[in-house]
Design a protein around this motif. Structure first.
Motif, PDB file in Angstrom:
ATOM      1  N   MET A   1     -63.153-113.959  25.766  1.00 51.48           N
ATOM      2  CA  MET A   1     -63.376-114.915  26.862  1.00 51.48           C
ATOM      3  C   MET A   1     -62.881-114.340  28.184  1.00 51.48           C
ATOM      4  O   MET A   1     -63.508-114.535  29.227  1.00 51.48           O
ATOM      5  CB  MET A   1     -62.666-116.233  26.563  1.00 51.48           C
ATOM      6  CG  MET A   1     -63.208-116.982  25.376  1.00 51.48           C
ATOM      7  SD  MET A   1     -64.850-117.644  25.653  1.00 51.48           S
ATOM      8  CE  MET A   1     -64.457-118.914  26.815  1.00 51.48           C
ATOM      9  N   THR A   2     -61.766-113.628  28.161  1.00 52.79           N
ATOM     10  CA  THR A   2     -61.241-113.009  29.377  1.00 52.79           C
ATOM     11  C   THR A   2     -62.189-111.933  29.883  1.00 52.79           C
ATOM     12  O   THR A   2     -62.475-111.859  31.085  1.00 52.79           O
ATOM     13  CB  THR A   2     -59.843-112.420  29.126  1.00 52.79           C
ATOM     14  OG1 THR A   2     -58.993-113.460  28.636  1.00 52.79           O
ATOM     15  CG2 THR A   2     -59.254-111.846  30.391  1.00 52.79           C
ATOM     16  N   ILE A   3     -62.705-111.115  28.990  1.00 54.24           N
ATOM     17  CA  ILE A   3     -63.668-110.079  29.367  1.00 54.24           C
ATOM     18  C   ILE A   3     -64.924-110.724  29.963  1.00 54.24           C
ATOM     19  O   ILE A   3     -65.452-110.261  30.983  1.00 54.24           O
ATOM     20  CB  ILE A   3     -64.031-109.191  28.157  1.00 54.24           C
ATOM     21  CG1 ILE A   3     -62.809-108.427  27.664  1.00 54.24           C
ATOM     22  CG2 ILE A   3     -65.174-108.245  28.491  1.00 54.24           C
ATOM     23  CD1 ILE A   3     -62.176-107.510  28.684  1.00 54.24           C
ATOM     24  N   LEU A   4     -65.391-111.798  29.353  1.00 56.22           N
ATOM     25  CA  LEU A   4     -66.555-112.503  29.900  1.00 56.22           C
ATOM     26  C   LEU A   4     -66.279-113.043  31.300  1.00 56.22           C
ATOM     27  O   LEU A   4     -67.141-112.987  32.182  1.00 56.22           O
ATOM     28  CB  LEU A   4     -66.980-113.640  28.965  1.00 56.22           C
ATOM     29  CG  LEU A   4     -67.655-113.211  27.667  1.00 56.22           C
ATOM     30  CD1 LEU A   4     -67.823-114.411  26.753  1.00 56.22           C
ATOM     31  CD2 LEU A   4     -68.999-112.565  27.954  1.00 56.22           C
ATOM     32  N   SER A   5     -65.075-113.565  31.522  1.00 57.23           N
ATOM     33  CA  SER A   5     -64.758-114.090  32.852  1.00 57.23           C
ATOM     34  C   SER A   5     -64.721-112.966  33.887  1.00 57.23           C
ATOM     35  O   SER A   5     -65.149-113.153  35.026  1.00 57.23           O
ATOM     36  CB  SER A   5     -63.440-114.862  32.838  1.00 57.23           C
ATOM     37  OG  SER A   5     -62.346-113.990  32.695  1.00 57.23           O
TER      38      SER A   5
ATOM     39  N   ASN B   1     -68.848-122.896  19.140  1.00 60.04           N
ATOM     40  CA  ASN B   1     -69.513-121.835  19.903  1.00 60.04           C
ATOM     41  C   ASN B   1     -69.722-120.593  19.042  1.00 60.04           C
ATOM     42  O   ASN B   1     -69.187-120.498  17.936  1.00 60.04           O
ATOM     43  CB  ASN B   1     -68.747-121.522  21.195  1.00 60.04           C
ATOM     44  CG  ASN B   1     -67.425-120.834  20.957  1.00 60.04           C
ATOM     45  OD1 ASN B   1     -67.189-120.258  19.920  1.00 60.04           O
ATOM     46  ND2 ASN B   1     -66.558-120.899  21.941  1.00 60.04           N
ATOM     47  N   PRO B   2     -70.506-119.635  19.510  1.00 61.70           N
ATOM     48  CA  PRO B   2     -70.802-118.442  18.700  1.00 61.70           C
ATOM     49  C   PRO B   2     -69.578-117.586  18.366  1.00 61.70           C
ATOM     50  O   PRO B   2     -69.633-116.794  17.423  1.00 61.70           O
ATOM     51  CB  PRO B   2     -71.773-117.653  19.571  1.00 61.70           C
ATOM     52  CG  PRO B   2     -72.414-118.666  20.445  1.00 61.70           C
ATOM     53  CD  PRO B   2     -71.352-119.682  20.711  1.00 61.70           C
ATOM     54  N   LEU B   3     -68.489-117.739  19.076  1.00 62.07           N
ATOM     55  CA  LEU B   3     -67.297-116.958  18.770  1.00 62.07           C
ATOM     56  C   LEU B   3     -66.561-117.470  17.526  1.00 62.07           C
ATOM     57  O   LEU B   3     -65.565-116.896  17.116  1.00 62.07           O
ATOM     58  CB  LEU B   3     -66.342-116.960  19.969  1.00 62.07           C
ATOM     59  CG  LEU B   3     -66.865-116.308  21.245  1.00 62.07           C
ATOM     60  CD1 LEU B   3     -65.846-116.437  22.358  1.00 62.07           C
ATOM     61  CD2 LEU B   3     -67.239-114.866  21.015  1.00 62.07           C
TER      62      LEU B   3
ATOM     63  N   ASP C   1     -62.379-133.066  26.104  1.00 60.01           N
ATOM     64  CA  ASP C   1     -63.669-133.204  25.429  1.00 60.01           C
ATOM     65  C   ASP C   1     -64.678-132.186  25.945  1.00 60.01           C
ATOM     66  O   ASP C   1     -65.455-131.631  25.176  1.00 60.01           O
ATOM     67  CB  ASP C   1     -64.207-134.625  25.589  1.00 60.01           C
ATOM     68  CG  ASP C   1     -63.396-135.643  24.793  1.00 60.01           C
ATOM     69  OD1 ASP C   1     -62.726-135.237  23.817  1.00 60.01           O
ATOM     70  OD2 ASP C   1     -63.424-136.828  25.165  1.00 60.01           O
ATOM     71  N   PHE C   2     -64.658-131.941  27.261  1.00 60.58           N
ATOM     72  CA  PHE C   2     -65.525-130.921  27.849  1.00 60.58           C
ATOM     73  C   PHE C   2     -65.166-129.546  27.305  1.00 60.58           C
ATOM     74  O   PHE C   2     -66.046-128.749  26.964  1.00 60.58           O
ATOM     75  CB  PHE C   2     -65.407-130.937  29.381  1.00 60.58           C
ATOM     76  CG  PHE C   2     -66.221-129.874  30.057  1.00 60.58           C
ATOM     77  CD1 PHE C   2     -67.596-129.982  30.118  1.00 60.58           C
ATOM     78  CD2 PHE C   2     -65.607-128.778  30.632  1.00 60.58           C
ATOM     79  CE1 PHE C   2     -68.354-129.011  30.737  1.00 60.58           C
ATOM     80  CE2 PHE C   2     -66.350-127.800  31.254  1.00 60.58           C
ATOM     81  CZ  PHE C   2     -67.730-127.904  31.307  1.00 60.58           C
ATOM     82  N   TYR C   3     -63.887-129.288  27.195  1.00 62.86           N
ATOM     83  CA  TYR C   3     -63.434-128.028  26.615  1.00 62.86           C
ATOM     84  C   TYR C   3     -63.984-127.878  25.201  1.00 62.86           C
ATOM     85  O   TYR C   3     -64.512-126.833  24.833  1.00 62.86           O
ATOM     86  CB  TYR C   3     -61.901-127.945  26.592  1.00 62.86           C
ATOM     87  CG  TYR C   3     -61.436-126.844  25.682  1.00 62.86           C
ATOM     88  CD1 TYR C   3     -61.376-125.535  26.146  1.00 62.86           C
ATOM     89  CD2 TYR C   3     -61.111-127.101  24.358  1.00 62.86           C
ATOM     90  CE1 TYR C   3     -60.995-124.509  25.298  1.00 62.86           C
ATOM     91  CE2 TYR C   3     -60.732-126.089  23.517  1.00 62.86           C
ATOM     92  CZ  TYR C   3     -60.673-124.791  23.984  1.00 62.86           C
ATOM     93  OH  TYR C   3     -60.313-123.793  23.142  1.00 62.86           O
ATOM     94  N   ASN C   4     -63.859-128.923  24.392  1.00 61.39           N
ATOM     95  CA  ASN C   4     -64.346-128.851  23.017  1.00 61.39           C
ATOM     96  C   ASN C   4     -65.843-128.593  22.960  1.00 61.39           C
ATOM     97  O   ASN C   4     -66.310-127.855  22.099  1.00 61.39           O
ATOM     98  CB  ASN C   4     -64.018-130.142  22.259  1.00 61.39           C
ATOM     99  CG  ASN C   4     -62.603-130.136  21.750  1.00 61.39           C
ATOM    100  OD1 ASN C   4     -62.028-129.087  21.506  1.00 61.39           O
ATOM    101  ND2 ASN C   4     -62.035-131.313  21.600  1.00 61.39           N
ATOM    102  N   TYR C   5     -66.567-129.191  23.865  1.00 61.68           N
ATOM    103  CA  TYR C   5     -68.022-129.015  23.893  1.00 61.68           C
ATOM    104  C   TYR C   5     -68.399-127.564  24.199  1.00 61.68           C
ATOM    105  O   TYR C   5     -69.326-127.014  23.616  1.00 61.68           O
ATOM    106  CB  TYR C   5     -68.635-129.957  24.931  1.00 61.68           C
ATOM    107  CG  TYR C   5     -70.132-129.863  25.012  1.00 61.68           C
ATOM    108  CD1 TYR C   5     -70.927-130.387  23.995  1.00 61.68           C
ATOM    109  CD2 TYR C   5     -70.746-129.258  26.091  1.00 61.68           C
ATOM    110  CE1 TYR C   5     -72.300-130.305  24.061  1.00 61.68           C
ATOM    111  CE2 TYR C   5     -72.116-129.171  26.166  1.00 61.68           C
ATOM    112  CZ  TYR C   5     -72.892-129.697  25.155  1.00 61.68           C
ATOM    113  OH  TYR C   5     -74.253-129.602  25.229  1.00 61.68           O
ATOM    114  N   ILE C   6     -67.669-126.923  25.106  1.00 63.80           N
ATOM    115  CA  ILE C   6     -67.988-125.561  25.520  1.00 63.80           C
ATOM    116  C   ILE C   6     -67.195-124.514  24.746  1.00 63.80           C
ATOM    117  O   ILE C   6     -67.750-123.539  24.255  1.00 63.80           O
ATOM    118  CB  ILE C   6     -67.717-125.372  27.035  1.00 63.80           C
ATOM    119  CG1 ILE C   6     -68.538-126.350  27.861  1.00 63.80           C
ATOM    120  CG2 ILE C   6     -67.981-123.943  27.464  1.00 63.80           C
ATOM    121  CD1 ILE C   6     -70.026-126.137  27.805  1.00 63.80           C
ATOM    122  N   PHE C   7     -65.899-124.690  24.625  1.00 67.97           N
ATOM    123  CA  PHE C   7     -65.017-123.628  24.148  1.00 67.97           C
ATOM    124  C   PHE C   7     -64.485-123.806  22.730  1.00 67.97           C
ATOM    125  O   PHE C   7     -63.723-122.959  22.276  1.00 67.97           O
ATOM    126  CB  PHE C   7     -63.817-123.475  25.090  1.00 67.97           C
ATOM    127  CG  PHE C   7     -64.194-122.989  26.456  1.00 67.97           C
ATOM    128  CD1 PHE C   7     -64.562-121.677  26.655  1.00 67.97           C
ATOM    129  CD2 PHE C   7     -64.171-123.845  27.529  1.00 67.97           C
ATOM    130  CE1 PHE C   7     -64.903-121.218  27.907  1.00 67.97           C
ATOM    131  CE2 PHE C   7     -64.512-123.398  28.797  1.00 67.97           C
ATOM    132  CZ  PHE C   7     -64.879-122.075  28.981  1.00 67.97           C
TER     133      PHE C   7
END
Length: 98
Positions: free
Chosen positions: A36-40, A21-23, A10-16
């Protein structure tokens, strides 16, 4: 343990979740993962610069990539379980809604 995994999902769904999300405007999921990898990596560089040592860059980069991969793995497992209407997931969701 399953309840913890469900909360993690559920946390994943909220964020990712790509529908939230904007992506979400990028049609290719592989491109989303690449971004997401580049952002990390960028966040790892930022933390390493903040801590003042390039040694922390490798540790931070590894931690971010492992975390990101685990989120995507967890999401894939639960997405597949929801798609196949797996009974343990349905029972767990019903028990948590009470």
């Amino acid at each position: 343990m399953k309840t913890f995994a469900l909360k993690l999902y559920d946390f994943y769904n909220y964020i990712f979740d790509s529908s939230k999300n904007p992506l979400r405007h990028i049609p290719d999921p592989v491109s989303r993962f690449y971004i997401m990898t580049i952002l990390s990596i960028m966040w790892s560089i930022t933390f390493a610069a903040y801590l003042g040592s390039i040694v922390y860059f490798g540790i931070s980069l590894a931690a971010h990539i492992i975390l990101l991969l685990m989120f995507f793995f967890t999401m894939a497992v639960f997405y597949d379980a929801e798609k196949n209407n797996t009974s343990w997931l349905i029972k767990l969701r019903q028990n948590n809604s009470k």
